[in-house]
Motif scaffolding. Structure first.
Motif, PDB file in Angstrom:
ATOM      1  N   HIS A 227       0.812  -1.204   0.000  1.00  0.00           N
ATOM      2  CA  HIS A 227       0.000   0.000   0.000  1.00  0.00           C
ATOM      3  C   HIS A 227       0.852   1.264   0.000  1.00  0.00           C
ATOM      4  CE1 HIS A 227      -4.384  -0.632   1.278  1.00  0.00           C
ATOM      5  NE2 HIS A 227      -4.279  -0.176   0.064  1.00  0.00           N
ATOM      6  N   TYR A 297      -2.876   3.523 -10.907  1.00  0.00           N
ATOM      7  CA  TYR A 297      -2.360   3.174  -9.579  1.00  0.00           C
ATOM      8  C   TYR A 297      -3.500   2.893  -8.607  1.00  0.00           C
ATOM      9  CZ  TYR A 297       2.430   4.781 -10.556  1.00  0.00           C
ATOM     10  OH  TYR A 297       3.684   4.939 -11.024  1.00  0.00           O
ATOM     11  N   ARG A 299      -6.495   2.008  -9.143  1.00  0.00           N
ATOM     12  CA  ARG A 299      -7.178   0.747  -9.423  1.00  0.00           C
ATOM     13  C   ARG A 299      -6.365  -0.423  -8.890  1.00  0.00           C
ATOM     14  NH1 ARG A 299     -10.567   0.252 -14.783  1.00  0.00           N
ATOM     15  NH2 ARG A 299     -11.091  -1.603 -13.603  1.00  0.00           N
ATOM     16  N   LEU A 300      -5.048  -0.334  -9.039  1.00  0.00           N
ATOM     17  CA  LEU A 300      -4.182  -1.370  -8.465  1.00  0.00           C
ATOM     18  C   LEU A 300      -4.408  -1.453  -6.965  1.00  0.00           C
ATOM     19  CD1 LEU A 300      -0.729  -0.931 -10.221  1.00  0.00           C
ATOM     20  CD2 LEU A 300      -2.193  -2.940 -10.245  1.00  0.00           C
ATOM     21  N   TYR A 302      -6.974  -0.649  -5.233  1.00  0.00           N
ATOM     22  CA  TYR A 302      -8.251  -1.231  -4.835  1.00  0.00           C
ATOM     23  C   TYR A 302      -8.366  -2.695  -5.215  1.00  0.00           C
ATOM     24  CZ  TYR A 302     -10.150   2.980  -2.984  1.00  0.00           C
ATOM     25  OH  TYR A 302     -10.369   4.060  -2.186  1.00  0.00           O
ATOM     26  N   ARG A 303      -7.683  -3.059  -6.296  1.00  0.00           N
ATOM     27  CA  ARG A 303      -7.779  -4.456  -6.692  1.00  0.00           C
ATOM     28  C   ARG A 303      -7.165  -5.366  -5.638  1.00  0.00           C
ATOM     29  NH1 ARG A 303      -5.079  -5.876 -12.089  1.00  0.00           N
ATOM     30  NH2 ARG A 303      -3.383  -6.374 -10.678  1.00  0.00           N
ATOM     31  N   ARG A 304      -6.049  -4.913  -5.082  1.00  0.00           N
ATOM     32  CA  ARG A 304      -5.422  -5.742  -4.054  1.00  0.00           C
ATOM     33  C   ARG A 304      -6.190  -5.667  -2.746  1.00  0.00           C
ATOM     34  NH1 ARG A 304      -0.017  -7.911  -4.782  1.00  0.00           N
ATOM     35  NH2 ARG A 304       0.087  -8.045  -2.539  1.00  0.00           N
ATOM     36  N   GLY A 305      -6.986  -4.619  -2.609  1.00  0.00           N
ATOM     37  CA  GLY A 305      -7.798  -4.487  -1.401  1.00  0.00           C
ATOM     38  C   GLY A 305      -6.947  -4.157  -0.203  1.00  0.00           C
TER      39      GLY A 305
END
Lengths: 309, 373
Positions: A227, A297, A299-300, A302-305
């Motif tokens: 993060h 970035y 989106r990355l 949020y995709r990983r959460g």
């Protein structure tokens, strides 16, 4: 017969009050943020050159078309991409290394942590001037570099000519170095905070599981910092693309067009060529580029959460 | 499989003595519990067995191997943490497999071992999930699977049940006991929950302020507490302690009694014989709630004279039992009685102590006067 309902009246006032209280802030935001953004876009759709004040007229996306067709723009874009890529990479690596060091306890750690912030506090122009002092013709770093090149030439029988900041390669990378020097502290603080948030039991568990110190970094620290790395990458990408004040003071865009980053190109359009239409179109292109990168970035991110379990 | 020996183990944190000169021999395949209130040094002791803390003085031995200076990654141990410490970014499978991976176990074997451990802990269906998608109980099972998968010699558990809700705790307690029966590993278990320690352990080590207070089987600790601390810490509700003085009666053939505020309790001759200088000695009289009877209900010896006249302060029905808190000469005494008792707040009653089951502790030091000298 109409009955006046006092509670209804009350709720009306209650609805209006928050809006009213927010009004000053809303007006300020509109005046200082929304209006300039709007007027800037409007100007980018015009022919608006101060050298021809009599010929201001709307011509749609002409400015954009001209810019996208110019080699100047593509040159500036590539330089900015290189500048940003190197800056992001170096900032992340160096800041993480320093953060890991500062996480260890040692005597005087508090002082070192405070000192670390100094580069961050220095304004970009001042930073640029400072590096001019170091890297200019009479600068200490410049002398050291020149001597090192001479030594390397002697040792390996090479024939490298060192021209200092007159060399496009040296000038661009020196600018990156100065930019990184100033950007590291902020990234470092973010990393340090993230490292401190990792529960110590994670490391204890990993040790009991037999992980060596490298594996603990690789499998515990790094994933926990995912993060923070993305946050730093977003910030530094934006900063890299918008780098101007440092370039202005350190290289003035030179030698030649070697450090013509895209923000510099914008400046040149506006204040050298006095083409405000073109300069505003440049600004919008920078905005589009940085926003696109930021969206990728995020989106990355949020995709990983959330990393926290 | 391993026997763990601690020799004069001491740990200082600055000026604080966390563990003070602990010597302990843990048998192979034993289930040993370190029990004590928070800050008593039990977790520090466990961490020293794990190698996560290095002792200030003393040695740790696994069988014939001095592991004092051996880092945890090279000791043959597995550990379950209070917060489980699952790796949040890895799937359950990867969490369980991590230790094997770090030790270079080939992929095929790794898969087989993880599936075995998952089967034991009944988490086969969760292997693809991330820890955050699991409930507390499931996380606990994953943490246990991660520990047992490597088949360690010593299994260390640091308050593994304390983050679970009460019902789940009971389930996992049984699960742990089953696991210990199946696995044939040495278990060292840290808890502050005396009930857990009584249920699970082969032996309990009661600790306070970094020192061992008593080592023994759950029965011996419960029946013969070494001092007032152990007596008060082990057992629920805590033992009743009343301050009094040992006296010999002029009449009644010189029978002995403990006399204090509002009570007088007979003490058997055999008990008194174990005590040095009994006459006039200040003692704490200890009696567990279940060893106290009340008027006309559970009087253990009919014809006994009551120890005290008391009045009910609080009535606490617990389903199968009823606990009454009664006032004896200004002290609260908890009494267990039948749930159908009608006794309620304000009622007066006679209290009888089972004179065979009472405990006597020194009035100053709190040390038991009943243990063989």
């Amino acid at each position: 017969m109409t009955v006046l309902n006092p509670s209804h009246l009350m709720s009306r006032t209650r609805d209006a009050l928050p809006l009213l209280l927010n009004l000053p802030a809303v007006i300020l935001l509109l005046a200082f943020i929304a209006y300039p953004i709007g007027i800037s876009f409007w100007m980018s759709l015009h022919r608006y050159n101060l050298r021809r004040p009599d010929q201001v007229y709307f011509h749609g996306l002409d400015n954009y078309a001209t810019i996208l067709a110019s080699s100047e723009f593509w040159n500036a874009l590539w330089i900015s991409l290189y500048f940003t890529f190197m800056a992001v990479l170096l900032v992340i690596v160096i800041a993480m290394a320093i953060a890991l060091l500062l996480h260890e306890s040692f005597r005087g750690r508090g002082v070192v942590r405070a000192l670390l912030l100094i580069p961050w506090a220095i304004p970009g122009v001042v930073n640029g001037l400072m590096w001019v002092g170091l890297l200019g013709d009479y600068g200490a770093f410049n002398a050291m570099l020149a001597d090192s090149v001479a030594v390397v030439n002697y040792l390996f029988g090479l024939d490298i000519v060192y021209t200092g900041m007159a060399s496009p390669f040296v000038a661009l990378n020196a600018a990156i170095g100065a930019h990184v020097w100033r950007s590291v502290p902020f990234a470092c603080i973010i990393f340090l905070a993230a490292i401190q948030a990792i529960p110590t039991e994670q490391y204890r568990a990993a040790r009991v599981d037999g992980a060596t110190s490298w594996n603990r970094f690789r499998f515990i620290t790094l994933p926990w910092l995912y993060h923070a790395v993305l946050v730093v990458a977003i910030f530094e990408t934006m900063n890299g693309f918008r780098a101007f004040d440092l370039i202005y003071a350190l290289t003035g865009g030179g030698p030649g067009d070697a450090t013509h980053v895209i923000a510099w190109q914008t400046y040149k359009e506006a204040f050298a060529r006095l083409d405000f239409g073109g300069a505003n179109a440049y600004s919008y292109l920078i905005t589009v580029i940085t926003m696109t990168l930021a969206v990728i970035y995020i989106r990355l991110l949020y995709r990983r959460g959330l990393v926290q379990g | 499989m391993a026997r763990v020996r601690l020799k004069n183990l001491t740990k200082h944190f600055g000026d604080v003595v966390a563990v003070d000169n602990v010597t302990l021999d843990i048998a192979d395949r034993e289930f040993l519990t370190l029990l004590g209130p928070s800050g008593c040094g039990k977790t520090t002791l466990l961490n020293m067995i794990a190698g996560l803390e290095s002792p200030t003085a003393g040695e740790v031995w696994f069988d014939d191997w001095n592991v004092t200076a051996v880092p945890p990654e090279r000791r043959d141990i597995a550990m379950v943490f209070q917060t489980y410490a699952l790796y949040p970014h890895m799937s359950v499978f990867d969490n369980v497999a991590f230790g094997l991976k770090m030790r270079g176990v080939p992929t095929e074997d790794r898969k087989r071992l993880v599936l075995e451990a998952a089967k034991t802990m009944e988490i086969e269906l969760l292997l693809d999930r991330k820890p955050r998608a699991l409930s507390g109980g499931q996380r606990q099972r994953v943490a246990l699977a991660r520990a047992i998968v490597r088949d360690p010699g010593v299994f260390l558990l640091d308050e593994p049940l304390s983050n679970l809700d009460a019902q789940l705790r009971v389930v996992m307690r049984t699960e742990l006991k089953r696991l210990h029966g199946d696995l044939e590993m040495t278990f060292v278990y840290v808890t502050h929950d005396q009930a857990e320690s009584l249920i699970l352990s082969d032996r309990i080590v009661v600790m306070k302020d970094g020192e061992i207070q008593q080592i023994g089987t759950p029965e011996s600790i419960y029946d013969n507490p070494a001092n007032t601390f152990v007596a008060g810490f082990v057992g629920s509700p805590p033992i009743n302690l009343l301050k009094g003085v040992l006296q010999q009666q002029e009449s009644a053939a010189g029978a002995w009694r403990v006399v204090g505020d509002g009570f007088a309790c007979n003490v058997s001759q055999s008990m008194v014989e174990r005590i040095e200088d009994p006459l006039g000695r200040e003692v704490f009289l200890g009696a567990r709630a279940e060893d106290i009877g009340i008027e006309s209900e559970t009087n253990p010896e009919p014809g006994n004279t009551p120890v005290a006249r008391a009045s009910v302060v609080v009535r606490e029905p617990m389903g199968s039992d009823l606990y009454l808190t009664v006032d004896v000469g200004g002290s609260n005494v908890k009494v267990r009685t039948r749930p159908d008792s009608r006794m309620d707040r304000g009622d007066g009653l006679d209290v009888f102590f089972d004179s065979e089951k009472i405990h006597l502790f020194d009035g100053q030091t709190g040390v038991s006067l009943m243990l063989d000298r």
